[in-house]
Enzyme design. Structure first.
Site, PDB file in Angstrom:
ATOM      1  N   MET A  19       0.838  -1.190   0.000  1.00  0.00           N
ATOM      2  CA  MET A  19       0.000   0.000   0.000  1.00  0.00           C
ATOM      3  C   MET A  19       0.881   1.250   0.000  1.00  0.00           C
ATOM      4  O   MET A  19       1.971   1.247   0.566  1.00  0.00           O
ATOM      5  CB  MET A  19      -0.908   0.018   1.240  1.00  0.00           C
ATOM      6  CG  MET A  19      -1.711  -1.249   1.447  1.00  0.00           C
ATOM      7  SD  MET A  19      -2.616  -1.770  -0.016  1.00  0.00           S
ATOM      8  CE  MET A  19      -3.792  -0.445  -0.175  1.00  0.00           C
ATOM      9  N   ASP A 127       0.506  -3.694   5.842  1.00  0.00           N
ATOM     10  CA  ASP A 127       0.087  -3.172   4.533  1.00  0.00           C
ATOM     11  C   ASP A 127       0.784  -3.845   3.347  1.00  0.00           C
ATOM     12  O   ASP A 127       0.908  -3.247   2.287  1.00  0.00           O
ATOM     13  CB  ASP A 127       0.315  -1.650   4.478  1.00  0.00           C
ATOM     14  CG  ASP A 127       1.778  -1.287   4.330  1.00  0.00           C
ATOM     15  OD1 ASP A 127       2.634  -2.080   4.758  1.00  0.00           O
ATOM     16  OD2 ASP A 127       2.071  -0.224   3.762  1.00  0.00           O
ATOM     17  N   GLU A 128       1.239  -5.055   3.550  1.00  0.00           N
ATOM     18  CA  GLU A 128       1.941  -5.751   2.452  1.00  0.00           C
ATOM     19  C   GLU A 128       1.407  -7.165   2.283  1.00  0.00           C
ATOM     20  O   GLU A 128       1.159  -7.848   3.278  1.00  0.00           O
ATOM     21  CB  GLU A 128       3.407  -5.960   2.807  1.00  0.00           C
ATOM     22  CG  GLU A 128       4.317  -4.812   2.698  1.00  0.00           C
ATOM     23  CD  GLU A 128       5.651  -5.230   3.308  1.00  0.00           C
ATOM     24  OE1 GLU A 128       6.543  -5.622   2.533  1.00  0.00           O
ATOM     25  OE2 GLU A 128       5.762  -5.199   4.547  1.00  0.00           O
TER      26      GLU A 128
HETATM   27  P1  TTP Z   1       5.588   1.433   4.850  1.00  0.00           P
HETATM   28  O1  TTP Z   1       4.945   0.492   3.877  1.00  0.00           O
HETATM   29  O2  TTP Z   1       7.016   1.236   5.159  1.00  0.00           O
HETATM   30  O3  TTP Z   1       5.477   2.911   4.315  1.00  0.00           O
HETATM   31  P2  TTP Z   1       4.216   3.695   3.773  1.00  0.00           P
HETATM   32  O4  TTP Z   1       3.113   2.788   3.405  1.00  0.00           O
HETATM   33  O5  TTP Z   1       3.858   4.787   4.719  1.00  0.00           O
HETATM   34  O6  TTP Z   1       4.803   4.413   2.510  1.00  0.00           O
HETATM   35  P3  TTP Z   1       5.282   3.783   1.145  1.00  0.00           P
HETATM   36  O7  TTP Z   1       4.324   4.274   0.128  1.00  0.00           O
HETATM   37  O8  TTP Z   1       6.643   4.320   0.947  1.00  0.00           O
HETATM   38  O9  TTP Z   1       5.261   2.295   1.254  1.00  0.00           O
HETATM   39  O10 TTP Z   1       4.785   1.415   6.203  1.00  0.00           O
HETATM   40  C1  TTP Z   1       3.378   1.168   6.261  1.00  0.00           C
HETATM   41  C2  TTP Z   1       2.818   1.930   7.444  1.00  0.00           C
HETATM   42  O11 TTP Z   1       3.439   1.477   8.631  1.00  0.00           O
HETATM   43  C3  TTP Z   1       3.079   3.385   7.376  1.00  0.00           C
HETATM   44  O12 TTP Z   1       2.067   4.071   6.662  1.00  0.00           O
HETATM   45  C4  TTP Z   1       3.161   3.794   8.809  1.00  0.00           C
HETATM   46  C5  TTP Z   1       3.645   2.562   9.519  1.00  0.00           C
HETATM   47  N1  TTP Z   1       5.080   2.660   9.881  1.00  0.00           N
HETATM   48  C6  TTP Z   1       5.434   3.144  11.133  1.00  0.00           C
HETATM   49  O13 TTP Z   1       4.563   3.495  11.922  1.00  0.00           O
HETATM   50  N2  TTP Z   1       6.743   3.198  11.468  1.00  0.00           N
HETATM   51  C7  TTP Z   1       7.736   2.813  10.633  1.00  0.00           C
HETATM   52  O14 TTP Z   1       8.905   2.872  10.984  1.00  0.00           O
HETATM   53  C8  TTP Z   1       7.367   2.308   9.360  1.00  0.00           C
HETATM   54  C9  TTP Z   1       8.436   1.890   8.394  1.00  0.00           C
HETATM   55  C10 TTP Z   1       6.044   2.262   9.021  1.00  0.00           C
END
Ligand code: TTP
Length: 678
Positions: A19, A127-128
């Protein structure tokens, strides 16, 4: 150097779906007026505007980032405002004085339920998702191959296909169409082309049904798909054909590879002079094994060639549950009562999640683990890590709280060492806790049907430490990948609850936000030695309080380490040897049907027969029923507690049984464990 071909996995079609700026999207769906605006989600504490944990792509364009480059801390809300004055800052929801991620978890589940319809689906984090689309791609290739399609969706034509050679002036979309529709393509590429179409369709469906955009990587294995999904964000998909693998890896910095972000990656850089994954190709498998051991050596040799046999797991639910919080800088915890307070909060959250997992998914976790990060006041041994500890998990919030605190105390004693209680110089050495987390793992489905309950508990018990005592929580290298989870969690993480803007390296520490898959425990190995003779003064006083609180004086040194008895400990002593004919009759009476049991109890057996049967029951269980602490049943769902109590005390059962018999109700155990239907 000749490059080995990936073996069986090269004909698979695997997608990694991630996501985009997930928490931001969830908040924007809740507040649609934020859509399109530079937005960031910040931690709930307001110090300097709160630490950023998710940043929208509009805000990223203005230089707002989650983590400061080169500085191990998150950007603060105030800093984001300075970089982008119009940024909208949204705070994460709060519960129990810490971030409450339920909103994001259930939003993630919405996506998973859509993606899961397409094939084998593994939820890899909040979110993966990984998808094995091989079957779907093969069907498409057989029924409606890409070259037969008259129209191709725009989303398909926007795909980034690595290795496509374009001449100046070539139209991007046309070149994608040509690649997808090549008649002379080999089967692997044809399957990937089908994967491109399927994933584009799935991403559109996710957007339509959830309003969330996502990005995806499509390749022949998980490792390559994951690498690709982050290459073109947001809302795009990237494809890694087999022919492009070496080019991709040859320029990929070693630390960017999953599981090489920590110590192993550093060692490869400093000890072997490896900068990119491709650089690994110069080393033989034997050489890598000499340096890093058999499994890790082989794993490194394989990843240099883009080989990864890791299967998509077919798991829609998390592998573990965790709840954690960091206490950076001045917020570090320094008293046991403070630690206990926070462990109670974390355990409460964990217990809630375990209950809903049990309720909704009929799953039970069996190991409780405590992780913490700490430092000492005058740290002569500053690199000593706070040990992680595990024990059998007992259901019920107060039990989890109690066990978590016991684990903490055991770990603290070990951390402080034998001189913990002794003043060194004029001052007593003290400790500070900067992070705490409790997690529940080894989660399994409860088998359906009454008779299998015993088997379930027995199989659980065999995988347990012999005496249910507090165990060191040890992470060992994974056999499949030859790489330890510890290394993978050594990457920098921004924790939602951190306060001062310091980003921590948290080996073994579960980041509360990315709560899935982070604790991949291997096995607990050894019991700590019996309690040290010298313990910190704080602990000493607390231990006596603890004894008072539980009202259970521990005299036997063996018993000291046992931890609290668990329901599993009782079941593990259940004797499964086939009973005699007479016993069979009785067993079926007591274990499978409440009405039969009532008949049995109501019948005119003589008191000797009752006594005999009671003795047999006691032998079968390996426990004197009278000695079983009845509170262990509290770990089970209420209806099962009732049923087990009546199994152990059939006479008491009589009163209630006639009623249930009148209802015509079936065994509550059987009702509780209907066949799984997921
Ligand atoms: P990610 O998938 O790492 O990042 P993201 O979805 O915000 O952005 P991107 O489009 O680059 O993938 O993380 C998913 C969610 O997890 C993110 O929205 C917020 C949370 N998160 C934290 O709270 N702390 C962290 O250190 C990370 C890496 C993520």
């Amino acid at each position: 150097m000749p490059v080995a071909r990936p073996e069986t996995s090269d004909a698979r079609v695997i997608a990694h779906v991630d996501m985009d700026c997930f928490y931001v999207q969830v908040e924007q769906r809740k507040q649609p007026e934020l859509r399109g605006l530079p937005t960031a989600v910040v931690q709930y504490n307001e110090w300097q505007g709160g630490g950023l944990i998710a940043v929208s792509y509009e805000a990223r364009k203005c230089g707002v980032k989650r983590v400061f480059d080169g500085v191990f801390r998150s950007m603060r809300g105030d800093e984001a405002k300075a970089a982008c004055p119009e940024i909208q800052l949204v705070q994460v929801p709060v519960a129990r004085g810490k971030a409450d991620l339920n909103l994001y978890r259930s939003a993630g589940s919405e996506v998973v339920s859509i993606l899961a319809q397409s094939g084998k689906c593994e939820r890899a984090s909040i979110d993966e998702v990984y998808l094995d689309l091989t079957d779907a791609a093969e069907s498409m290739l057989a029924d409606a191959p890409p070259e037969s399609l008259e129209l191709m969706d725009e989303e398909v034509l926007k795909s980034h296909i690595l290795g496509i050679r374009r001449k100046d002036g070539d139209d991007f979309e046309e070149s994608v169409r040509d690649w997808i529709c090549r008649k002379d393509a080999d089967r692997r590429d044809k399957l990937l082309s089908c994967g491109i179409i399927i994933v584009a369709e799935l991403r559109k469906q996710v957007l339509k049904e959830t309003e969330f955009t996502c990005s995806a990587g499509i390749a022949h294995n998980k490792m390559l798909a994951k690498l690709a999904s982050g290459m073109n964000k947001p809302a795009q998909q990237t494809v890694v054909p087999y022919a492009a693998v070496q080019e991709l890896l040859s320029s990929l910095p070693i630390k960017k590879m999953k599981q090489l972000g920590g110590k192993l990656g550093t060692s490869l850089q400093t000890d072997l002079g490896v900068d990119t994954v491709g650089d690994l190709l110069q080393f033989s498998e034997t050489k890598l094994q000499e340096h890093y051991g058999i499994n890790t050596g082989t794993w490194l040799w394989n990843i240099a060639r883009g080989i990864s046999g890791e299967e998509v797991q077919g798991r829609l639910l998390p592998k573990s549950h965790g709840s954690g919080k960091t206490f950076p800088g001045p917020r570090a915890l320094k008293s046991l009562s403070n630690v206990q307070h926070w462990l109670n909060q974390l355990s409460e959250e964990l217990s809630e999640r375990l209950s809903s997992d049990l309720e909704q998914n009929k799953r039970i976790a069996s190991t409780l683990t405590l992780h913490a990060s700490a430092f000492k006041s005058r740290d002569s041994d500053s690199h000593k890590k706070f040990p992680s500890k595990s024990c059998p998990l007992r259901y019920g919030v107060t039990k989890i709280q109690e066990d978590a605190f016991n684990l903490f105390q055991a770990a603290l004693r070990e951390y402080m060492g034998p001189f913990g209680s002794k003043p060194q110089g004029n001052k007593q050495e003290t400790w500070r806790i900067t992070g705490l987390s409790v997690s529940a793992s080894k989660i399994v489905d409860i088998p359906s049907g009454t008779s299998s309950i015993m088997r379930y508990f027995q199989s659980q018990s065999t995988s347990r430490p012999a005496d249910g005592c507090v165990q060191d929580h040890v992470v060992t290298p994974s056999a499949s990948e030859g790489c330890s989870e510890q290394r993978s969690t050594e990457t920098q993480a921004v924790i939602p609850e951190e306060d001062t803007g310091v980003t921590y390296t948290l080996p073994n520490f579960e980041t509360p936000d990315k709560d899935i898959d982070l604790v991949s425990e291997k096995d607990v190995v050894s019991c700590p030695s019996s309690e040290a003779a010298d313990v910190p003064a704080q602990l000493e006083s607390n231990r006596s309080t603890q004894t008072k609180r539980t009202g259970r004086k521990i005299n036997n040194p063996k018993e000291k380490n046992r931890g609290m008895p668990s329901i599993v400990d009782i079941f593990k002593n259940y004797n499964a040897t086939p009973p005699s004919k007479q016993e069979t009759q009785e067993d079926s009476t007591v274990s499978s049907s409440t009405s039969k049991r009532a008949n049995f109890s109501n019948s005119s057996h003589s008191s000797e027969v009752k006594q005999e049967s009671e003795e047999r029951r006691q032998t079968d269980w390996g426990y004197k029923i009278g000695e079983i602490d009845q509170s262990v049943f509290d770990e089970l769902p209420v209806e099962i507690q009732r049923e087990l109590r009546s199994f152990l005390h059939p006479n008491k059962r009589l009163n209630t049984n006639s009623k249930s018999k009148g209802d015509g109700s079936t065994s509550s155990i059987a009702r509780y464990f209907p066949p799984l239907n997921r």
